[in-house]
Design a protein around this motif. Structure first.
Motif, PDB file in Angstrom:
ATOM      1  N   UNK A  92       0.822  -1.217   0.000  1.00 15.59           N
ATOM      2  CA  UNK A  92       0.000   0.000   0.000  1.00 15.59           C
ATOM      3  C   UNK A  92       0.851   1.260   0.000  1.00 15.59           C
ATOM      4  N   UNK A  93       2.120   1.123   0.349  1.00 17.45           N
ATOM      5  CA  UNK A  93       2.999   2.296   0.322  1.00 17.45           C
ATOM      6  C   UNK A  93       3.299   2.766  -1.112  1.00 17.45           C
ATOM      7  N   UNK A  94       2.922   1.957  -2.112  1.00 16.00           N
ATOM      8  CA  UNK A  94       3.044   2.433  -3.500  1.00 16.00           C
ATOM      9  C   UNK A  94       2.034   3.542  -3.778  1.00 16.00           C
ATOM     10  N   UNK A  95       1.121   3.780  -2.833  1.00 16.30           N
ATOM     11  CA  UNK A  95       0.198   4.911  -2.970  1.00 16.30           C
ATOM     12  C   UNK A  95       0.860   6.222  -2.541  1.00 16.30           C
ATOM     13  N   UNK A  96       2.081   6.119  -2.030  1.00 13.28           N
ATOM     14  CA  UNK A  96       2.767   7.330  -1.558  1.00 13.28           C
ATOM     15  C   UNK A  96       3.934   7.698  -2.474  1.00 13.28           C
ATOM     16  N   UNK A  97       4.519   8.870  -2.216  1.00 11.67           N
ATOM     17  CA  UNK A  97       5.663   9.354  -2.996  1.00 11.67           C
ATOM     18  C   UNK A  97       6.751   8.303  -3.106  1.00 11.67           C
ATOM     19  N   UNK A 317       2.605   4.274  -8.855  1.00 10.49           N
ATOM     20  CA  UNK A 317       2.108   2.987  -9.331  1.00 10.49           C
ATOM     21  C   UNK A 317       2.311   2.758 -10.822  1.00 10.49           C
ATOM     22  N   UNK A 318       2.135   3.824 -11.608  1.00 13.96           N
ATOM     23  CA  UNK A 318       2.386   3.690 -13.050  1.00 13.96           C
ATOM     24  C   UNK A 318       3.831   3.280 -13.285  1.00 13.96           C
ATOM     25  N   UNK A 319       4.739   3.849 -12.502  1.00 16.74           N
ATOM     26  CA  UNK A 319       6.159   3.514 -12.650  1.00 16.74           C
ATOM     27  C   UNK A 319       6.410   2.050 -12.288  1.00 16.74           C
ATOM     28  N   UNK A 320       5.746   1.590 -11.231  1.00 16.17           N
ATOM     29  CA  UNK A 320       5.906   0.186 -10.821  1.00 16.17           C
ATOM     30  C   UNK A 320       5.415  -0.736 -11.933  1.00 16.17           C
ATOM     31  N   UNK A 321       4.303  -0.372 -12.540  1.00 18.80           N
ATOM     32  CA  UNK A 321       3.756  -1.187 -13.622  1.00 18.80           C
ATOM     33  C   UNK A 321       4.697  -1.209 -14.824  1.00 18.80           C
ATOM     34  N   UNK A 322       5.296  -0.090 -15.136  1.00 16.11           N
ATOM     35  CA  UNK A 322       6.217  -0.027 -16.273  1.00 16.11           C
ATOM     36  C   UNK A 322       7.482  -0.835 -15.980  1.00 16.11           C
TER      37      UNK A 322
ATOM     38  N   UNK B  81     -10.872   3.827  -1.915  1.00 11.50           N
ATOM     39  CA  UNK B  81      -9.993   4.526  -2.861  1.00 11.50           C
ATOM     40  C   UNK B  81      -9.111   3.514  -3.592  1.00 11.50           C
ATOM     41  N   UNK B  82      -8.538   2.593  -2.852  1.00 12.53           N
ATOM     42  CA  UNK B  82      -7.684   1.567  -3.461  1.00 12.53           C
ATOM     43  C   UNK B  82      -8.514   0.658  -4.367  1.00 12.53           C
TER      44      UNK B  82
END
Lengths: 458, 455
Positions: A92-97, A317-322, B81-82
């Motif tokens: 869930x920390x991928x939701x942060x900076x 998250x987009x970066x993680x997916x890429x 949200x998630x």
């Protein structure tokens, strides 16, 4: 702002409509005349116009097959979608900076993947910057390196943002046009026949030249620059100590056995080149808006300064997916199962389909060796129906596209958008089509073309 | 399909060009020195390369450090949200480009939400712009509206990007500090820090293009009152100045306080850009979505910057955000609404932090809003003699010492000051409290051990 009383009246009437019940009229009046100072910064002069808005709007108003917009209408590959979903459901920390200059697993895979391709040792921290799409990489590069009065060489036809980005940075665009070498009668033109004149190109370099923008494969033409052509550009850049901004977003979209060459891999070029890429174009996921710039630290450090003072971080998250998607591709590089092999194979078939179909109504496509696009020559139409409705100074191709949207149910983009103002009139007989579309879209295109054909005068 | 790396054979004509470059080798200069005479950075970024975050986040990256530095929640965002984002990733069309100025469903949701606070309706297409975080909105506003030679008033301490962004636009920042009233035994509150109206008025002149307002304020946590905002509004109108209002912490306001939008004051809608943040609203800083709201005659210039910089923001994130907004817009009076539940949750954490810092012998400034708390750490009289760099302000050295020796990180408040006035705030350190209980428990352990060490 207000040229006459009528305009003021209409503005007030509009305000009255918008206000909620109970708001005093006095306050509305005060608001109309509030600002006496010039509002916008001078750096916006001449760059506020957006040609895309009009054509997108028209395409949505009419019943059209949209071959104008430059993005796929099919989904990203399953592994990419899964990569995104994994990014959303794991930590869930991928939701942060994340790290400002790039999510570490992404910068690391980009460094290793492109290090191999460019034949260069790439450090994920010093030589890679993740940006908001390749568009963001271009902006960051211009802001970092182009100063007031610097000249920037732009090869026409060009992806339309290069000019306003140069202007916004206070630079002066210097245009050099790809010129068509005539073909045999009856044969279709090829994008590879559109070439730079070496003497002309050399003449464009001055002591004020800071950068040259290269786009290969090229939008809108679909030209894939050959090794010899890149050597010409490279030698001039080195001779004149100029930076090369190389927009390579379509690097995987090359056809007929052509090879994409990154100019940064040529001798002497790594140290003066920024190589820009796009996850959106690589994985058919333009909405993710993940891009990157690769280059030597002495250039990247300035892009990092701009980045930390403009957006600071890109979404995580987009970066993680890429990153995950590149892992997938790295494991299959060069093999039949690689998306970077399968996508151009499939898209080549779409290209060929479109090339055949367009000719049935007298459009003459220029065969692209790469990219998402081809341009089609509409000279026949220009001579047979020269007077299409439009504004006074509106180039023919723009009128033609509007006519085609209204009457033939096909949307495309006028090629003159991709030319500097003074040159538009010389290239107003071309229209750009995007063929990275689902089979069903191409079939719908065929239906529209068949109807069009029946409506042609004998 | 791809070239492996190829070496080109040299040609006579190329050899001539290469001679010019390689002659530098004969002179003993490295080739790169000769080649880089012209390749320099644009002047707009001169002096803007250092960044406090890059330095301090590296320090705090050690997993054994309890990180109360960067304003990054380690709590989970709300479940719905998630969930929204997860469902959206599967929808094909949402993986392609959306509208540049903001995804239609998102700008509609934002218009619907914010109309509740403004007297006018808000046109979602002309009066809203979606940006890459609030950071991106600040950039678009400053690039779009601030010119070379303009002056921009910045209230100190300030979120650190305001100064470099103003300088990058070729403008001059004009600083005015918040000053504290004497407190004498009372608990120190963020509301004790105010602007002197005469001093503020003296900062305006014919070159002043804008003032940047941040409420709730980072790092102090001040929530500007109606009277304080009226002073600013009056000056903006009198001096025909714009107001860039950074309201990212708008929902994080604690008991006894109310967030007010300066754009709703008479005469202010026409001259104000109001900036908000999804990251701070829904605890999803990594989504990097923000927005600017204002009259079209201002927003259109931010839109021009957008179309020449990033063009559009990520689609799936915008759709997920729109859907999350609709859930909470429908229940704004419900305690379950995240806009209500998050500040309640954070108020408890704030009070815990205040207590912890007081137990250490510090005098924290109790914030009325936001998720930061600052405290004067000079009272600890820590032995910083092993911190070598003597040019750094006290708080920089303190934070580095605390990170290294106490495994607790924070951010020096003088990072939020300009060069000339760093000394005014160099005794203060900023702690972030939007942290899960286990993080605050770990901080408490460190502080308890610290207290024992002291006695």
């Amino acid at each position: 702002m207000f040229r006459n009383v009528a305009a003021i009246y209409l503005h007030l009437a509009g305000l009255l409509q918008r206000k909620k019940a109970g708001t005093s009229l006095t306050r509305c009046l005060h608001q109309t005349f509030a600002m006496a100072k010039r509002l916008q910064a001078r750096r916006l002069d001449g760059i506020d116009h957006n040609p895309w808005v009009e054509f997108s709007r028209m395409a949505s108003e009419y019943d059209v097959v949209n071959l104008g917009q430059g993005f796929p209408d099919f989904p990203p590959p399953d592994f990419a979608v899964q990569a995104f979903q994994l990014a959303l459901s794991s930590d869930y920390m991928l939701n942060q900076y994340t790290k400002a200059f790039g999510y570490p697993p992404l910068t690391e895979i980009l460094a290793s993947f492109f290090g191999k391709l460019l034949g260069q040792e790439i450090d994920p921290l010093k030589n890679v910057l993740v940006t908001v799409g390749a568009y963001g990489a271009l902006f960051t590069a211009f802001q970092a390196l182009v100063d007031e009065g610097d000249e920037v060489i732009i090869i026409e036809p060009f992806f339309d943002c290069y000019e306003p980005m140069t202007l916004m940075a206070g630079g002066r665009p210097v245009f050099v046009t790809l010129k068509l070498s005539p073909t045999q009668d009856g044969e279709l033109d090829s994008a590879s026949n559109w070439q730079l004149d070496p003497t002309e190109l050399a003449s464009k370099f001055t002591s004020r030249t800071k950068a040259l923008v290269l786009n290969t494969p090229n939008n809108p033409l679909g030209k894939v620059f050959s090794e010899a052509e890149l050597e010409l550009v490279a030698s001039l850049c080195q001779q004149h100590d100029v930076i090369c901004i190389s927009d390579e977003v379509y690097q995987w979209l090359v056809y007929d056995g052509h090879q994409h060459i990154s100019i940064a891999s040529l001798p002497g070029m790594w140290e003066r080149t920024l190589t820009i890429g796009s996850a959106g174009k690589s994985f058919s996921a333009t909405g993710w808006k993940v891009g990157w710039a690769l280059g030597p630290d002495r250039l990247l450090k300035h892009l990092r300064t701009v980045h930390q003072n403009t957006i600071y971080h890109c979404p995580t998250q987009g970066q993680a997916a890429v990153a995950q998607s590149f892992q997938h591709e790295q494991a299959r590089f060069g093999q039949a199962s690689s998306y970077f092999v399968q996508l151009p194979e499939a898209v080549q078939r779409s290209r060929d389909h479109m090339v055949r179909s367009l000719q049935s109504v007298g459009l003459r496509p220029v065969i692209p060796q790469g990219s998402y696009f081809l341009i089609a020559d509409i000279s026949d139409f220009k001579s047979k129906m020269p007077d299409l409705p439009g504004d006074a100074e509106e180039p023919y191709d723009s009128r033609f596209v509007k006519w085609m949207i209204r009457n033939k149910g096909l949307a495309a983009i006028p090629a003159s958008i991709f030319y500097s103002m003074p040159h538009r009139k010389h290239f107003d007989h071309y229209v750009r089509f995007c063929f990275v579309k689902d089979e069903s879209t191409l079939q719908a295109m065929d239906e529209k073309l068949q109807r069009w054909k029946t409506e042609l005068r004998p | 399909m791809f070239l492996a790396q190829r070496r080109l054979c040299s040609l006579d004509s190329r050899a001539k060009f290469l001679k010019t470059i390689y002659s530098s080798k004969i002179l003993g200069l490295p080739a790169s020195a000769k080649m880089s005479l012209k390749i320099t950075n644009a002047k707009r970024i001169e002096g803007l390369d250092s960044n406090v975050w890059v330095e301090f986040t590296k320090l705090a990256a050690d997993p054994s450090v309890v990180n109360l530095g960067q304003g990054l929640p380690d709590i989970s965002p709300p479940v719905y949200v998630k969930e929204k984002l997860s469902k959206i990733a599967a929808i094909d069309s949402l993986n392609q480009y959306t509208r540049g100025f903001g995804h239609p469903s998102l700008v509609k949701a934002l218009a619907c939400l914010y109309e509740k606070f403004y007297q006018n309706q808000i046109n979602p297409n002309k009066e809203i712009l979606v940006t890459i975080g609030a950071y991106g909105s600040l950039f678009n506003a400053i690039q779009g509206l601030i010119d070379k030679g303009d002056e921009v008033i910045i209230i100190m301490p300030f979120y650190d990007c305001y100064e470099p962004m103003v300088r990058m636009a070729g403008a001059t920042p004009v600083f005015i500090p918040l000053r504290s009233k004497p407190v004498d035994g009372k608990r120190w509150s963020s509301s004790d820090w105010t602007l002197d109206p005469q001093e503020l008025a003296s900062k305006f002149n014919s070159k002043t293009k804008a003032i940047i307002l941040n409420t709730p304020h980072n790092p102090i946590g001040k929530v500007y009152t109606k009277e304080e905002l009226q002073v600013i509004a009056d000056l903006c109108i009198k001096n025909d100045t714009l107001c860039i209002s950074d309201e990212v912490y708008e929902w994080l306001v604690y008991t006894g306080n109310k967030h007010l939008k300066i754009a709703t004051f008479p005469g202010m809608w026409e001259r104000t850009i109001t900036i908000g943040s999804a990251g701070k609203t829904f605890s999803v800083t990594g989504w990097k979505l923000g927005w600017s709201i204002g009259p079209n005659h201002l927003i259109k210039h931010l839109q021009t910057v957008q179309q020449n910089s990033v063009y559009t923001c990520a689609t799936p994130l915008q759709e997920a955000l729109a859907q999350a907004f609709w859930i909470d817009i429908k229940r704004m009076d419900d305690p379950e609404c995240y806009f209500n539940s998050l500040p309640k949750e954070l108020e408890v954490k704030r009070d815990r932090m205040v207590h912890l810092l007081e137990s250490l012998g510090l005098k924290p400034i109790v914030p009325d809003g936001g998720y930061f708390i600052i405290a004067d750490v000079s009272l600890l009289d820590a032995d910083l003699s092993d911190m070598k760099d003597s040019n750094e302000p006290y708080d920089y050295k303190f934070v580095k010492w605390m990170t290294k020796n106490k495994k607790l990180s924070a951010i020096p408040v003088s990072a939020f000051c300009n060069e000339e006035t760093k000394l005014q705030f160099e005794k203060f350190v900023r702690f972030c409290f939007i942290k899960k209980d286990s993080t605050l428990d770990a901080a408490e352990e460190i502080i308890k051990a610290w207290i024992r060490q002291k006695s």
